[in-house]
Design a protein around this motif. Sequence first.
Motif, PDB file in Angstrom:
ATOM      1  N   PHE A 223       0.237   8.195  22.841  1.00  0.00           N
ATOM      2  CA  PHE A 223      -0.246   7.766  21.530  1.00  0.00           C
ATOM      3  C   PHE A 223      -0.727   6.320  21.554  1.00  0.00           C
ATOM      4  O   PHE A 223      -1.659   5.961  20.828  1.00  0.00           O
ATOM      5  CB  PHE A 223       0.845   7.951  20.481  1.00  0.00           C
ATOM      6  N   GLU A 224      -0.146   5.493  22.398  1.00  0.00           N
ATOM      7  CA  GLU A 224      -0.633   4.121  22.539  1.00  0.00           C
ATOM      8  C   GLU A 224      -2.074   4.117  23.055  1.00  0.00           C
ATOM      9  O   GLU A 224      -2.896   3.300  22.635  1.00  0.00           O
ATOM     10  CB  GLU A 224       0.275   3.325  23.480  1.00  0.00           C
ATOM     11  N   GLN A 225      -2.393   5.045  23.952  1.00  0.00           N
ATOM     12  CA  GLN A 225      -3.771   5.168  24.429  1.00  0.00           C
ATOM     13  C   GLN A 225      -4.692   5.658  23.320  1.00  0.00           C
ATOM     14  O   GLN A 225      -5.813   5.171  23.163  1.00  0.00           O
ATOM     15  CB  GLN A 225      -3.835   6.131  25.630  1.00  0.00           C
ATOM     16  N   GLY A 287      -9.930  11.235  27.978  1.00  0.00           N
ATOM     17  CA  GLY A 287     -11.383  11.181  27.869  1.00  0.00           C
ATOM     18  C   GLY A 287     -11.905  12.087  26.770  1.00  0.00           C
ATOM     19  O   GLY A 287     -12.874  11.748  26.072  1.00  0.00           O
ATOM     20  N   THR A 288     -11.286  13.252  26.601  1.00  0.00           N
ATOM     21  CA  THR A 288     -11.693  14.160  25.531  1.00  0.00           C
ATOM     22  C   THR A 288     -11.396  13.553  24.167  1.00  0.00           C
ATOM     23  O   THR A 288     -12.183  13.692  23.226  1.00  0.00           O
ATOM     24  CB  THR A 288     -10.978  15.516  25.674  1.00  0.00           C
ATOM     25  N   VAL A 289     -10.263  12.858  24.055  1.00  0.00           N
ATOM     26  CA  VAL A 289      -9.934  12.160  22.809  1.00  0.00           C
ATOM     27  C   VAL A 289     -11.016  11.131  22.488  1.00  0.00           C
ATOM     28  O   VAL A 289     -11.498  11.032  21.356  1.00  0.00           O
ATOM     29  CB  VAL A 289      -8.553  11.478  22.932  1.00  0.00           C
ATOM     30  N   ILE A 335     -15.598   3.356  26.363  1.00  0.00           N
ATOM     31  CA  ILE A 335     -14.507   3.059  25.438  1.00  0.00           C
ATOM     32  C   ILE A 335     -13.179   2.984  26.189  1.00  0.00           C
ATOM     33  O   ILE A 335     -12.341   2.108  25.922  1.00  0.00           O
ATOM     34  CB  ILE A 335     -14.440   4.121  24.327  1.00  0.00           C
ATOM     35  N   LEU A 336     -12.955   3.881  27.143  1.00  0.00           N
ATOM     36  CA  LEU A 336     -11.715   3.840  27.926  1.00  0.00           C
ATOM     37  C   LEU A 336     -11.611   2.533  28.695  1.00  0.00           C
ATOM     38  O   LEU A 336     -10.519   1.972  28.840  1.00  0.00           O
ATOM     39  CB  LEU A 336     -11.651   5.030  28.880  1.00  0.00           C
ATOM     40  N   CYS A 337     -12.749   2.045  29.175  1.00  0.00           N
ATOM     41  CA  CYS A 337     -12.762   0.767  29.887  1.00  0.00           C
ATOM     42  C   CYS A 337     -12.445  -0.377  28.920  1.00  0.00           C
ATOM     43  O   CYS A 337     -11.593  -1.225  29.202  1.00  0.00           O
ATOM     44  CB  CYS A 337     -14.118   0.566  30.555  1.00  0.00           C
ATOM     45  N   ARG A 338     -13.109  -0.393  27.794  1.00  0.00           N
ATOM     46  CA  ARG A 338     -12.869  -1.456  26.811  1.00  0.00           C
ATOM     47  C   ARG A 338     -11.439  -1.415  26.285  1.00  0.00           C
ATOM     48  O   ARG A 338     -10.864  -2.440  25.919  1.00  0.00           O
ATOM     49  CB  ARG A 338     -13.854  -1.325  25.651  1.00  0.00           C
ATOM     50  N   ALA A 339     -10.849  -0.231  26.234  1.00  0.00           N
ATOM     51  CA  ALA A 339      -9.485  -0.083  25.726  1.00  0.00           C
ATOM     52  C   ALA A 339      -8.435  -0.411  26.776  1.00  0.00           C
ATOM     53  O   ALA A 339      -7.239  -0.384  26.474  1.00  0.00           O
ATOM     54  CB  ALA A 339      -9.281   1.345  25.215  1.00  0.00           C
ATOM     55  N   GLY A 340      -8.864  -0.694  28.007  1.00  0.00           N
ATOM     56  CA  GLY A 340      -7.924  -1.019  29.067  1.00  0.00           C
ATOM     57  C   GLY A 340      -7.276   0.187  29.713  1.00  0.00           C
ATOM     58  O   GLY A 340      -6.337   0.054  30.503  1.00  0.00           O
TER      59      GLY A 340
END
Length: 600
Positions: A223-225, A287-289, A335-340
């Motif tokens: 959920f943090e992700q 990634g699907t999220v 987005i996954l990259c920007r989100a860390g």
Amino acid sequence: MRFSVIKILFLSLCIVQMSAAQSYITYDVSFNNAAQHEAEITVSFTKIKAGKFSFRMSRTSPGRYAIHEFAKNVYNVKAVNSKGETLKITRPNPYQWDVEKHDGTVKVSYTLFANRADGTYAQIDETHAHLNIPATFMFAPSLAATPIQVTFNPRADWKIATQLKKMFNNTYYAPNLQYFMDSPVELSNHQVRSFQVAANDKNYTINLALHHNGTEAELDAYFEQVKAVVLQEKAVYGTLPDFDYGAYTFLACYVPNASGDGMEHRNSTVVSSSRSLANGGMKGNIGTVSHEFFHAWNVERIRPQSLEPFDFEEANMSGELWFAEGFTSYYTNLILCRAGIMSPEAYINSLGGAFNYVWNSPGRSYFNPIEMSYQAPFVDAATSVDPVNRENTFISYYSYGSVLGLALDLSLRNEKGNLTLDGFMQKVWKTYGKNEKPYTVEDLNKTLNSYAGKLFGDYFFNNYIYKSAMPNYTPLFESVGLLLKQDSKNVFFGVSAPNGLVSGNAQKGSPAYKAGLNNGDQIVAIDNHAVSRNNSVNAILSNYKAGDVINIQYSRYNNLKTVKTTLVKDPRYTIQSFETAGKKPTEAMLKNRKAWLEKK
């Protein structure tokens, strides 16, 4: 004004009051035979005009563009009038049922078989009822504007998660058929996590309803992700959509018998996978999220005119999917990259697959991105049994649009005025999404002209959207310190042939294509090298160089044949950072890369 508790109570009261004064279509669904994947469903249609009354199952599902024929899983269909008297049913086609004589009320009952948990179909078993509405419920086209009540009768430990508005107990509400069809439901002993996000002078609740076999700790970590993804996508547009009833829900189903998928809806999304969080899902499912939540803006509210209204009786064709799906795909890993969640190096390495697929595809000689989008009814989970030549004629609009989105983003960043794709998406949102005004391809062209100038916008659309040319990526990548290069030592054959068995069609123009190799051929030897499990085609070809002529022995229909062909240089590229390639990036490159990939 904030979306206060008083306002929520007021809306709920209005709905209850409406129920006393307004006619509804009412559904009731039970799961007494869940072990055999069955549901028992009844629906009552009232205030029907005299004459023939038709009800049917959908042939399509929101977010899918192909025909799926949900009627095939419906049986035991019966109809009675308001007095319980049996009505005669006729069948004008495979998806529809008609009754000629009724008293203004038709009550229908039927059994549904459902055993596929994904973003399109339904699945019922002892652990859950995963319901996509078109795959589950009959409807009456003539009553499409009538409000709907649906009552679920869940098993003992099941809870209900859905974007539908709760009326009372286990009864939920939809204002009309379009909203109902767009509102999936997960009934299970799922776990829920929520957090609040402020936007539009309101506080929105973002929910994750997770049906899985994992632990509370795994859910908390995941959920943090999810939270990080939501906040970074909000940063792209500068705000959240105005979610109905103040909430958005991820309906996540990560169980062994689920199928990997994701499907966007107005205020929710289905994300499903057979991977548990403990077995690769923590990394593999996020990634699907990312992709599906981005759709809350791009496709749900930034909506192609070609998909309005969505047709539940025919295939839905749109020429804008390169933008709606493709640009969303570009943002998925960004987005996954920007989100860390994904490192910059991992993100850079992820670019090569889609880039090579699009860059080297023969399909660009047949269709531009708009025309590739038109192919969706044939490829979007569509089924057929006859062989096709998609290897040579089709490029997924997901990948095509993603690669063009990358080029547009880097191109804008090289223009004056601090332009970015984020800025363009914000402009599209404010022009078309915020007020939910459907757009066309021409509208996107005009919006880019307004954002970056007519010369820039027309050049991009005239070359890369209306035609199928490709941008010059080398200087674009260099502007952010990335290197695009080919390995001249590798050769290219043009077909997959594990253990010598040709799988799929040879790529047009490749050595295998020129040699006449076809799907199902068995390569026996290359020159004097016998092909075997321990001596594969790829292993043999690794000893050759571009320009070498080889003799191929192969078997077709038990006949041994020999043919010559000339190997060529591998056309595929690698994309890597200057640092990984042993080169030093400039300060300007590093600054540009940081602005592109850093947290917003």
